[in-house]
Design an enzyme around this catalytic site. Sequence first.
Site, PDB file in Angstrom:
ATOM      1  N   HIS A   1      50.613  41.952  42.013  1.00 30.42           N
ATOM      2  CA  HIS A   1      50.864  41.460  40.662  1.00 30.42           C
ATOM      3  C   HIS A   1      51.757  42.337  39.806  1.00 30.42           C
ATOM      4  O   HIS A   1      52.053  41.991  38.678  1.00 30.42           O
ATOM      5  CB  HIS A   1      49.557  41.208  39.913  1.00 30.42           C
ATOM      6  CG  HIS A   1      48.862  42.479  39.474  1.00 30.42           C
ATOM      7  ND1 HIS A   1      48.187  43.275  40.347  1.00 30.42           N
ATOM      8  CD2 HIS A   1      48.759  43.080  38.262  1.00 30.42           C
ATOM      9  CE1 HIS A   1      47.680  44.319  39.700  1.00 30.42           C
ATOM     10  NE2 HIS A   1      48.021  44.225  38.422  1.00 30.42           N
TER      11      HIS A   1
HETATM   12  N1  UDP Z   1      39.950  42.000  41.011  1.00 20.95           N
HETATM   13  C1  UDP Z   1      39.170  40.848  41.004  1.00 20.95           C
HETATM   14  N2  UDP Z   1      39.688  39.703  41.560  1.00 20.95           N
HETATM   15  C2  UDP Z   1      40.927  39.650  42.127  1.00 20.95           C
HETATM   16  C3  UDP Z   1      41.714  40.825  42.137  1.00 20.95           C
HETATM   17  C4  UDP Z   1      41.199  41.985  41.549  1.00 20.95           C
HETATM   18  O1  UDP Z   1      38.033  40.864  40.532  1.00 20.95           O
HETATM   19  O2  UDP Z   1      41.317  38.576  42.617  1.00 20.95           O
HETATM   20  C5  UDP Z   1      39.400  43.221  40.379  1.00 20.95           C
HETATM   21  C6  UDP Z   1      39.342  44.437  41.269  1.00 20.95           C
HETATM   22  O3  UDP Z   1      38.131  44.486  41.994  1.00 20.95           O
HETATM   23  C7  UDP Z   1      39.439  45.571  40.266  1.00 20.95           C
HETATM   24  C8  UDP Z   1      40.325  44.994  39.185  1.00 20.95           C
HETATM   25  O4  UDP Z   1      40.274  43.581  39.320  1.00 20.95           O
HETATM   26  O5  UDP Z   1      38.157  45.846  39.723  1.00 20.95           O
HETATM   27  C9  UDP Z   1      41.757  45.456  39.325  1.00 20.95           C
HETATM   28  O6  UDP Z   1      42.526  44.758  38.432  1.00 20.95           O
HETATM   29  P1  UDP Z   1      44.083  44.491  38.642  1.00 20.95           P
HETATM   30  O7  UDP Z   1      44.453  44.641  40.059  1.00 20.95           O
HETATM   31  O8  UDP Z   1      44.372  43.196  37.947  1.00 20.95           O
HETATM   32  O9  UDP Z   1      44.760  45.584  37.718  1.00 20.95           O
HETATM   33  P2  UDP Z   1      45.210  47.102  37.945  1.00 20.95           P
HETATM   34  O10 UDP Z   1      44.027  47.839  38.487  1.00 20.95           O
HETATM   35  O11 UDP Z   1      46.388  47.098  38.850  1.00 20.95           O
HETATM   36  O12 UDP Z   1      45.566  47.553  36.578  1.00 20.95           O
END
Ligand code: UDP
Length: 382
Positions: free
Chosen positions: A218
Site C-alpha cells: 500500500h
Molecule cells: N492489517 C490488517 N488487515 C490487513 C492488513 C493489515 O488488520 O488487511 C493490520 C496489521 O496487522 C497491522 C496494521 O494493520 O496491525 C498495519 O497497518 P498498515 O500496513 O496499513 O500500515 P503501516 O504499518 O504500513 O503504517
Amino acid sequence: MPGQAAERTRTAEALRIICVAGARPNYMKIKPVMDALEARGAEVVLVHTGQHYDEAMNDVFFRDLGIRPPDRYLGAGSGSQAEQTARIMLAFEPVVAELAPDAVVVVGDVTSTVACGLVAAKAGTLLAHVEAGLRSRDWSMPEEVNRVVVDRLSDYLLAPSQDAVDNLRAEGYREDQVHLVGNVMIDTLFANRERALAAGALEQLGLTPGGYGLVTLHRPANVDSPEALAPLVGALAKVAEELPLILPAHPRAASALRELVATDRIRLIPPAGYLDFVALQAGARIVLTDSGGVQEETTALGVPCVTLRDNTERPITVSEGTNILAGLDPARIVEIAQRVLAAPPAPRRPALWDGHAGERIAEVLLGGGSAATRLRPTDLAD
Ligand code: UDP
C-alpha cells in the site's frame, strides 16, 4: 510561568489525556496506551480524526480490538495530504481548547499524527509521540516527514526500540525526553493472538498453516503508478509458482491490483480485519509486504518477512528479527523469497517487545518528570 509548571504536577487521577487515532495502523497502537492510562486513573478522551472511516479500514478494528466508540469524532475524511492535514487541524483545535487536556498522545506516522501534534504543540499542551525515533531516511515518504516533524514537536518521545533511541540522540534530543518503552503494536498482538487463531480465518478461506504466502502492498511509491506496481506483481507471480499467495488488498491499491494480477495463484481478497489478519500472518510460510507494522508483527510472530522496499524505518526487524529488505528489483525479490522459503531465518524478538509497552508509557506520562515541566512555546512568547 510558574503556575503552569505547578499545574502540571497534578496527581494522576486528575490528568486528562487526549488519545488520537485516525487510520488503520493507529488503532492497535492506541488501545494498550488507553487501557494502561485508564487503569492508573487518568481520564482518557479518545479523539478519532476520521482519516479512515469505512467498515474494512476502521469499524472492524474497533470491534476486533474492543475499543470503545470515540468520544469525539472529527470527520476529517479523505483528501490530499494538505487538505487532510488542514481539515484535521481545524477540527482538532477547538477540541483541545474546550477540553484543556494535560497531554495529547499521538501514535505512529500518519497524517492525523502530525496534524494533531501541530495543534497540541501550538496550544501549549504537552505532546507525547508513541513510536518516536523511527527513521527510514527516505524523505520522499510522507510518513518520514510526519515522523520527523512530530518528534520535533513532542515533549515525550516514546521509542519502541534501541535504534529509535539512537536516532533521537543523534538528532540532539534531550535525554529526559527520550524513553525506551517497547512496542505497543506487539502488546496488542500478544493480547489478541490466541483469540485470532481461534476465530477461524484460515478455515474460512480454505487455507492450511504453512500452505500459503501472505502479501500486502500500500505504500504510495509502490502502488500509485502501474510502472511501479507491475514489476512487483510480476515478482509475486513468480513466487506464486512455488507457493500460492493471498493478498488482502488495501483500498489504495485494489483496482490497480485487479488490473495487473493475471494468475489465480495470487488470490485478491478485501482488506482483512485485525483478528483475521493476525491469523493470516501467523499461518503464513512467508510474508511479502511494504507495511511498517507487518514487518514488526511478523518479527514478533517469528514468521519470515520479505520487505518490498529499498529502506525501512524498522531496521531492528532486520537485525533482530525475521525481516529481509529485498528492495524493488523483481529478480532480487524472487531470489530472496526463494532463499527464505528454502531456509527460513531463525526467529528472534527485540528487547521490550513483550506485551507491556503500554504500561511503561503510562508510567512515563503519569510520572511527570522534567519533560512535563519544560517551557512550552506559549511560555516563551510572554
Ligand atoms: N492489517 C490488517 N488487515 C490487513 C492488513 C493489515 O488488520 O488487511 C493490520 C496489521 O496487522 C497491522 C496494521 O494493520 O496491525 C498495519 O497497518 P498498515 O500496513 O496499513 O500500515 P503501516 O504499518 O504500513 O503504517
